[in-house]
Design a protein around this motif. Structure first.
Motif, short mmCIF file in Angstrom:
data_model
loop_
_atom_site.label_atom_id
_atom_site.label_comp_id
_atom_site.label_asym_id
_atom_site.label_seq_id
_atom_site.Cartn_x
_atom_site.Cartn_y
_atom_site.Cartn_z
N UNK A 218 -1.26 -6.91 0.33
CA UNK A 218 -0.88 -5.50 0.51
C UNK A 218 -0.35 -4.98 1.79
N UNK A 219 -1.10 -5.19 2.65
CA UNK A 219 -0.90 -4.86 4.13
C UNK A 219 0.64 -5.21 4.54
N UNK A 220 0.78 -6.72 4.22
CA UNK A 220 1.89 -7.14 4.93
C UNK A 220 3.21 -6.54 4.13
N UNK A 221 3.13 -6.41 2.75
CA UNK A 221 4.00 -5.88 2.00
C UNK A 221 4.06 -4.35 1.70
N UNK A 222 3.08 -3.80 2.47
CA UNK A 222 3.21 -2.26 2.87
C UNK A 222 3.06 -1.64 1.24
N UNK A 223 2.31 -2.04 0.43
CA UNK A 223 2.22 -1.44 -0.92
C UNK A 223 1.52 -0.31 -1.21
N UNK A 224 1.87 0.66 -2.28
CA UNK A 224 1.16 1.68 -2.31
C UNK A 224 -0.30 1.41 -2.84
N UNK A 225 -1.33 2.26 -2.33
CA UNK A 225 -2.79 2.16 -2.47
C UNK A 225 -3.21 3.21 -3.46
N UNK A 226 -4.05 2.66 -4.39
CA UNK A 226 -4.58 3.65 -5.38
C UNK A 226 -5.56 4.83 -4.49
N UNK A 227 -5.51 5.96 -4.59
CA UNK A 227 -5.97 7.03 -4.18
C UNK A 227 -7.52 7.09 -3.83
N UNK A 228 -8.14 6.68 -4.92
CA UNK A 228 -9.58 6.59 -4.98
C UNK A 228 -10.29 5.61 -3.97
#
Length: 275
Positions: free
Chosen positions: A225-235
């Motif tokens: 997720x970090x490598x791909x700069x993915x959006x993260x669920x706010x919760x």
């Protein structure tokens, strides 16, 4: 050059925000994790399901066992590509939208893959906002399946019954006509999932189930997720480590079992989708 119009979401009604739209913005979270051996998005040529016929050959136990053995430890992209090649447009991906790791990985291999979301009517508003954000980001062919019952208080006294009508039956309906489905199930998520196979028989539905992330760890997911700069669920930033319906999901303390916040006041540990 004219731009292609965005896909329309296949659903009975638009996603609803029962508590009003969330004020928090979907934001990027940078994870600090150790290096991982997870392969970055593949160099495989994208597979078009519109050019791949639905598999009409029945899949026997021997083929499933052979595929599970051959694909054990294979990069997740190769597992997705195998499933797309074997099942064509009979393949769908189901997503809870706690994150979008499998979506990012899968649509990189199969851009026109159908993604199924179960709108239980009890999702957090942040989850519904995240679904829409991810749908727009990837121009998803999103199939939204809802229960055939209205809002009620069944979750107060009958957790299994609530999951049956709000998750299991809508998934059964969404998978009618499919040959196989993919999920983000991982072995390290819970003891009940430790035996998850990369390829298995879904005995309940008579389908093949493919779990491309079965061997991944929490660190693998975070690193990808970090490598791909993915959006993260706010919760996630508020301590929700495993996110489901709001009546049955609570934050957990740092270092605690992530799934301890699901059905915390009961002995229930699974919704039944993967049993």
């Amino acid at each position: 050059m004219d731009r292609k119009p965005p896909r329309r979401v296949r659903q009975e009604r638009p996603l609803r925000f029962p508590f009003g739209k969330p004020t928090k913005l979907i934001r990027q979270v940078r994870f600090r994790v150790p290096s991982s051996s997870v392969v970055a998005p593949s160099l495989l040529d994208p597979v078009s399901l519109h050019q791949t016929a639905v598999s009409i050959q029945p899949v026997g136990s021997r083929e499933i066992a052979a595929a599970a053995l051959a694909l054990e430890g294979a990069p997740a992209e190769e597992i997705v590509a195998w499933a797309a090649g074997r099942f064509g447009s009979g393949l769908a991906l189901t997503a809870s939208f706690q994150d979008c790791v499998l979506i990012d990985l899968a649509v990189g291999v199969v851009p026109d893959l159908s993604v199924v979301f179960l709108d239980t009517q009890y999702h957090f508003p942040e989850t519904l906002a995240y679904v829409e954000h991810v749908r727009e980001r990837y121009d998803l062919d999103l199939v939204v399946s809802r229960p055939r019952v209205g809002l009620d208080d069944r979750w107060r006294s009958d957790l299994d019954g609530c999951c049956a009508v709000r998750k299991i039956e809508p998934l059964d309906r969404a998978l009618v006509g499919r040959s196989a489905w993919m999920s983000g199930l991982r072995r390290d998520e819970a003891p009940a999932r430790a035996g998850t196979q990369v390829v298995a028989r879904d005995e309940r539905r008579g389908l093949v189930k493919v779990n491309p992330l079965a061997t991944w760890s929490d660190d693998d997911v975070a690193h990808y997720a970090a490598e791909r700069d993915l959006p993260v669920h706010p919760l996630l930033a508020s301590g929700y480590r495993s996110i489901g319906c709001w009546p049955c999901t609570t934050p957990v303390a740092a270092g605690a079992d992530p799934r301890a916040g699901r059905w915390a006041a009961s002995e229930k540990t699974e919704c039944g989708l993967h049993l």
